[in-house]
Write an enzyme that holds these catalytic residues in place. Structure first.
Site, mmCIF file in Angstrom:
data_model
loop_
_atom_site.group_PDB
_atom_site.id
_atom_site.type_symbol
_atom_site.label_atom_id
_atom_site.label_comp_id
_atom_site.label_asym_id
_atom_site.label_seq_id
_atom_site.Cartn_x
_atom_site.Cartn_y
_atom_site.Cartn_z
ATOM 1 N N SER A 138 0.826 -1.205 0.000
ATOM 2 C CA SER A 138 0.000 0.000 0.000
ATOM 3 C C SER A 138 0.865 1.264 0.000
ATOM 4 C CB SER A 138 -0.945 -0.057 1.201
ATOM 5 O OG SER A 138 -1.870 0.992 1.156
ATOM 6 N N ASP A 167 -2.252 6.171 -4.075
ATOM 7 C CA ASP A 167 -1.116 5.493 -3.437
ATOM 8 C C ASP A 167 -0.800 4.261 -4.311
ATOM 9 O OD1 ASP A 167 -3.322 3.947 -2.721
ATOM 10 O OD2 ASP A 167 -2.483 3.379 -0.777
ATOM 11 N N ASP A 210 -1.302 1.094 -4.301
ATOM 12 C CA ASP A 210 -2.306 0.062 -4.607
ATOM 13 C C ASP A 210 -3.672 0.683 -4.921
ATOM 14 O OD1 ASP A 210 -2.719 0.719 -1.892
ATOM 15 O OD2 ASP A 210 -3.664 -1.225 -1.505
ATOM 16 N N ASP A 216 -6.086 2.321 -3.541
ATOM 17 C CA ASP A 216 -7.349 2.338 -2.798
ATOM 18 C C ASP A 216 -7.648 3.747 -2.300
ATOM 19 O OD1 ASP A 216 -5.243 2.185 -1.006
ATOM 20 O OD2 ASP A 216 -6.112 0.590 0.223
HETATM 21 MG MG MG Z 1 -3.374 1.683 -0.188
#
Ligand code: MG
Length: 484
Positions: free
Chosen positions: A129, A273, A275, A277
């Protein structure tokens, strides 16, 4: 045939425990938490650790599946170790008799979204992340398309040490199936949100500057923005896994995007970011507005179309509370941690929710943070109001958040909280996750909670002025010093 069927079912039910419970030593510095496991690549985190965790996770999932092999979605972000760890995790899942749906490079929300479409029993995302480039991690999800909660994670962890991992025999090993259309299906679901007017947004031709930090967002954000008719001016859109800025999409890390917004005369800047999300925004003048505003603006849009509960965590900015109040809705606050917010949203039937870090959760799509959802909601809000991002932000009262931390053992915290509650005498007291004191009439709050990974106490305060927020942190420090 019947004998064969019986033999196969027997084989499924008798994966062979491999000797004793494996004496797996968790490396020092490896961070094991509710959401999974994380460490520095080549130090605490290597393929052996990844394989052991994936096998333990697969063994945990197996308990809930009978008469067939469990099916697990596997996705990863762009980190250089990602393909290697994804192969290790996939092989380990096969080894415990799980089938793997390999969607390759994919954002976390895309991976979790695929669980439902594939009728899968869970998912593993290989991503650290927002953590720095040296890190990688596994995030683990269950069949309901959400991350493991505390109870599920505790059960799963039993397979790390105490319970034998049942490795499958040669004829019941899992199979790997690649899938190419996970992003496409995810985008279709976002565009199908009932109050997203795709044609109208397309007609508006928004000019969007986009920074995906060379992460997994590169396969999602440019595509959905183009589907919404946007002209996309991207930076960091090669999925190299080499990050040219600190990965957290907080305002101070977005200087390059701010410049890019000005250079391209964009209507809005969007940053994810690694990943994807979380989504953070830059206004049309090239000013990063702070990641708290993503959920606030997304909520503002949803409340124009829906009525119902809104949920966030205890540390999210009051700006969201103000927007809920404008619509006569009480904001519910859950413990910090995405799964705590998602579970509360599920329990109360929330219409929208998420975290002040740019994580927007919309149950119309799924119960996890999703930057594509956030992007669509914010564009729809700009379309409906006809206002630029700076105008939408300017309508809201501004607050300043100040963060601090103190070394403190968990054992000392109960006394510390009691002291603070007495000394600061706030009208609103919430003890569900540490201690949160709020003074709603003054627009101020203070939240203290133990770190999940270190012996420290995190202190976060918000007020209409920096002095006000800093004053709350200082008051907390003094009360705690007197108590110690
Ligand atoms: Mg993330």
């Amino acid at each position: 045939m019947l004998a064969l069927k019986a033999a196969r079912e027997a084989a499924f039910s008798t994966n062979r425990p491999h000797g004793d419970a494996m004496a797996f030593e968790i490396p020092k510095d490896l961070m094991v938490s509710v959401s999974g496991v994380r460490g520095r690549v080549g130090e605490s985190l290597n393929t052996e650790v990844i394989a052991h965790f994936a096998a333990a996770y697969g063994s945990w999932v197996r308990q809930f599946v009978t008469g067939r092999r469990p099916k697990i979605v596997l996705g990863r972000d762009s980190r250089t170790s990602g393909p290697m760890f994804a192969r290790a995790a996939g092989a380990a899942l096969q080894s415990v008799g799980c089938d793997v749906i390999d969607i390759g490079l994919a954002p976390t929300p895309t991976t979790l979204f695929a669980i439902r479409g594939e009728h899968a029993d869970g998912a593993i995302v290989v991503t650290a992340s927002h953590n720095p480039v040296q890190w990688n991690a596994l995030k683990l999800a269950s069949s309901d398309g959400m991350f493991l909660d505390g109870d599920q994670a505790a059960e799963m962890r039993q397979f790390l040490n105490d319970r034998p991992i049942a490795y499958a025999a040669w004829d019941v090993l899992g199979r790997v199936s690649p899938r190419e259309d996970a992003v496409k299906r995810h985008i279709e679901a976002v565009l199908a949100i009932p109050y997203i007017d795709v044609e109208a947004i397309r007609a508006r031709h928004f000019n969007v500057a986009l920074d995906c930090i060379s992460g997994a967002g590169v396969v999602l954000l440019p595509r959905i923005l183009k589907a919404l008719g946007c002209e996309v001016h991207g930076i960091n859109l090669e999925p190299s896994g080499r990050f040219h800025r600190p990965p957290e999409p907080v305002a101070e890390n977005l200087a390059e995007l701010e410049e890019h917004v000005r250079f391209t005369h964009a209507d809005i800047g969007m940053a994810t970011d690694p990943d994807a999300d979380r989504l953070s925004l830059v206004d049309e003048s090239g000013h990063a507005i702070g990641e708290d505003f993503t959920l606030a603006l997304a909520t503002k849009l949803v409340l124009r179309h829906r009525e119902g509960p809104v949920v966030t965590n205890l540390s999210t900015s009051r700006v969201l509370e103000d927007i809920c109040q404008e619509h006569g809705i009480t904001l519910e606050r859950a413990s910090v941690g995405e799964i705590n917010v998602a579970r509360r949203m599920e329990a109360v039937g929330a219409i929208v929710g998420g975290e002040g870090n740019g994580g927007v959760i919309l149950p119309d799509v799924h119960l996890t943070r999703d930057s594509a959802v956030a992007a669509a909601l914010v564009l729809q809000l700009m379309l409906e109001t006809g206002k630029p991002l700076s105008g939408l932000v300017g309508e809201q009262r501004r607050y300043i958040i100040v963060k601090d931390k103190l070394p403190r053992d968990a054992g000392e915290l109960a006394g510390a909280y009691a002291t603070l509650e007495r000394e600061l005498d706030a009208p609103d007291v919430d003890r569900q996750d540490g201690l949160r004191l709020a003074w709603p009439a003054d627009g101020k709050w203070l939240h203290l909670r133990a770190s999940g990974t270190e012996p420290i106490l995190r202190i976060i305060a918000e007020a209409p002025t920096r002095e006000g927020a800093a004053g709350l942190v200082e008051a907390a420090r003094q009360a705690l010093a007197a108590q110690a």
